[in-house]
Design an enzyme around this catalytic site. Structure first.
Site, mmCIF file in Angstrom:
data_model
loop_
_atom_site.group_PDB
_atom_site.id
_atom_site.type_symbol
_atom_site.label_atom_id
_atom_site.label_comp_id
_atom_site.label_asym_id
_atom_site.label_seq_id
_atom_site.Cartn_x
_atom_site.Cartn_y
_atom_site.Cartn_z
ATOM 1 N N LYS A 79 0.849 -1.186 0.000
ATOM 2 C CA LYS A 79 0.000 0.000 0.000
ATOM 3 C C LYS A 79 0.890 1.244 0.000
ATOM 4 C CE LYS A 79 -3.960 1.930 2.583
ATOM 5 N NZ LYS A 79 -4.875 1.744 3.714
ATOM 6 N N SER A 154 -9.751 1.590 2.697
ATOM 7 C CA SER A 154 -8.923 2.393 1.832
ATOM 8 C C SER A 154 -7.816 1.607 1.127
ATOM 9 C CB SER A 154 -8.265 3.494 2.668
ATOM 10 O OG SER A 154 -7.407 2.922 3.648
ATOM 11 N N SER A 178 -9.985 -0.854 6.989
ATOM 12 C CA SER A 178 -9.406 -0.681 5.645
ATOM 13 C C SER A 178 -8.616 -1.855 5.088
ATOM 14 C CB SER A 178 -8.524 0.563 5.612
ATOM 15 O OG SER A 178 -9.330 1.704 5.589
#
Lengths: 485, 94
Positions: A79, A154, A178
């Site tokens: 990420k 996210s 997330s």
């Protein structure tokens, strides 16, 4: 089966036996990215050259017949809020679009030491704020199961990359769900460890009392392999746990006969889509068949957890994002007469709407006259939410709940209504408020979109969480289904 | 409750965030609806309840106050949008 579809365990066996080489495995993943990512947009940047150079070193070991570690030579996606030395780490924000960290996050350092091969950085909601990966400053990620739908957020880029077999596993971060919510919406496994189990050093901070790094993988066993490597005490993170670290793969095969599993009645509330409810009920029945003793339990303050979250999180966001002043690094506005105007312009021009909304909300709840009414009150209710979990974990070993009230929603559907977007985290947020571990595993489909089952454990109880998840996974084949892309 | 445009402007100022006149309207309405939602917490009796700020119980984790050399000072300075002679450059403050 294509090599990019392998699990960590399968890839490891093939690398160790010399059936395949690490460069070959990375090349297959890189080709897959070239082939499908223009439609999915999971990656913000691909680091192919570095990946192949790292893989070449592993190949040397394979040629010499040396023993490989469980993640050695296996491609991973990160990420974009995890600092990787020398690689742009932007948190999908214009603010940091040219930021190159001079150091590795602890998890990245650990993965590198373990011989993992980094394929690149994945898309996310800006600074991890969002539940759909539509809030990235650069691109919208699409759900591999239906390109018209969001992958969740996210960490939607990481989840979509694993679901579409662009990598073997990935890392994300989970502040209010997330990792688990995008894992559920993309049909992969996603684990949020206990707060403090994995060091947050080098993770771009969003809400420091809630953030936790966690893995995405194709199986529960693979999650255990990754957790073994990334967890452990780190003196550079003062909230990092000092508890002993078990081998998380060892307890997976224990049966469920001696386990008591609770189903919280508060999680069957309004807004739950019928198809999701049905799959969760089926999963509970399956756990009973596997020998678990299932009983209804109550977490009475759960209904307040989301309100607690939407005070504490923005308060911490406003403090953490104050460092982005456009002076020491990051985006700087071109036009400004004085220092104050420089702050205003730089932050206005580089932060997206969601980020600014949360900073303002945080500034409001922390401002003079409102601190006690909002922030202190939320910290007190947080205590009550934690006490609920403490009470319930005296009676049961794990809890099962849905992950998300609905399967993946359409791109744009909730974009103009922040509150409705926030409600998609209603089942995951209490876990972050309390800091306990939880996993999302595939448990069926609704409208041809994946549904996730959440298994929650007590503090430092990752072993129970993984054990229940593994036993369920072995009895079903939902995790083997692949999107047609 | 409904936040006024003036209150929204004040919050943006506290947060050092520039917002346009249209955004003042939009944020006032969005923040009001979120604040109405979180006001649910007023229904909870929290008398004599201690606030929690650290969920796993750690407190006052200390390390020795020793200076460590980072070794990449030059790279850090060069990361600044404006720098000169090994210093970060800012707008005038006086």
């Amino acid at each position: 089966m294509n090599l990019n579809e392998l699990t960590i365990q399968e890839a490891h066996d093939k690398l160790q036996s010399g059936d395949i080489f690490a460069t070959e495995l990375s090349q297959v993943c890189l080709r897959r990215i070239e082939q499908v990512d223009p439609q999915i947009n999971a990656f913000l940047r691909v680091t192919g050259e570095q990946a192949l150079a790292a893989a070449e070193k592993v190949d040397e070991k394979i040629r010499r017949g040396k023993k490989l570690g469980p993640l050695e030579g296996i491609p991973v996606a990160l990420k974009d809020n995890l600092s990787a030395k020398g690689v742009i780490t932007s948190s999908a924000s214009r603010t940091l679009q040219n930021y190159v960290p001079p150091y590795d996050a602890t998890v990245v350092q650990k993965l590198k030491k373990a011989g993992a091969i980094m394929l690149g950085k994945t898309n996310m909601d800006e600074f991890a704020m969002g539940s759909s990966t539509e809030n990235s400053a650069f691109q919208i990620t699409h759900n591999p199961w239906n390109l018209g739908c969001v992958p969740g957020g996210s960490s939607g880029g990481s989840a979509a990359a694993v679901a579409s077999d662009e990598c073997i596993y990935a890392l994300g971060s989970d502040t209010g769900g997330s990792v688990r919510q995008p894992a559920a919406l993309c049909g992969v496994v996603g684990l949020k460890p206990t707060y403090g189990r994995v060091s947050r050093y080098g993770l771009h901070a969003m809400a420091s009392s809630l953030d936790q790094i966690g893995p995405f993988a194709k199986t529960v066993e693979d999650c255990a392999y990754v957790l073994n490597i990334i967890s452990g005490h780190d003196s550079r993170d003062s909230t990092s746990g000092t508890n002993a670290m078990p081998d998380y793969t060892e307890t997976l095969t224990r049966g469920l006969h001696n386990l008591k599993i609770g189903v919280p009645q508060e999680y069957a509330g309004e807004g739950m889509e019928e198809g999701v409810a049905e799959q969760i009920n089926n999963a509970v029945e399956q756990l009973k068949e596997l020998g678990a003793k299932v009983r209804k339990v109550s977490l009475p303050h759960t209904k307040y957890a989301l309100a607690v979250y939407y005070i504490l999180m923005p308060a911490e966001v406003s403090a953490n994002l104050a460092r982005f002043d456009g002076i020491r690094y990051g985006y700087a506005a071109k036009e400004a007469k004085n220092l104050e105007e420089h702050y205003f312009n730089s932050r206005a021009e580089s932060f997206g709407s969601e980020v600014r909304r949360r900073i303002m909300l945080g500034a409001y709840v922390l401002s003079a006259g409102y601190y006690d009414a909002y922030y202190k009150k939320a910290q007190q209710v947080r205590t009550l939410v934690i006490n609920d979990f403490k009470q319930v974990f005296r009676k049961v070993d794990a809890l099962v709940t849905p992950v998300s009230p609905t399967p993946a929603f359409k791109i744009g559907e909730k974009a103009s209504d922040p509150l409705s977007m926030y409600l998609s985290d209603v089942f995951t947020v209490p876990v972050n408020i309390a800091g306990v571990p939880a996993i999302s595993i595939p448990c069926g489909f609704s409208h041809n979109l994946p549904v996730g089952l959440q298994i929650i454990g007590p503090w430092w109880g990752e072993e129970q969480v993984l054990q229940v998840a593994y036993q369920y996974e072995q009895a079903t084949d939902w995790h083997k289904k692949k999107p047609n892309i | 409750m409904k936040l006024t445009k003036q209150q929204t402007e004040h919050i943006a100022h506290l947060a050092r965030l520039g917002i346009s006149p249209e955004e003042k309207e939009k944020f006032a309405s969005e923040l009001s609806s979120i604040l109405n939602y979180v006001n649910e917490l007023n229904k909870v009796d929290t008398e004599n309840v201690e606030p929690t700020s650290q969920v796993t119980g750690f407190a006052n984790v200390m390390r020795k106050d020793e200076v460590e050399k980072f070794g990449q000072e030059k790279e850090l300075i060069e990361m600044a949008p404006e720098h000169q002679g090994g210093c970060v450059k800012t707008k005038p403050i006086l």
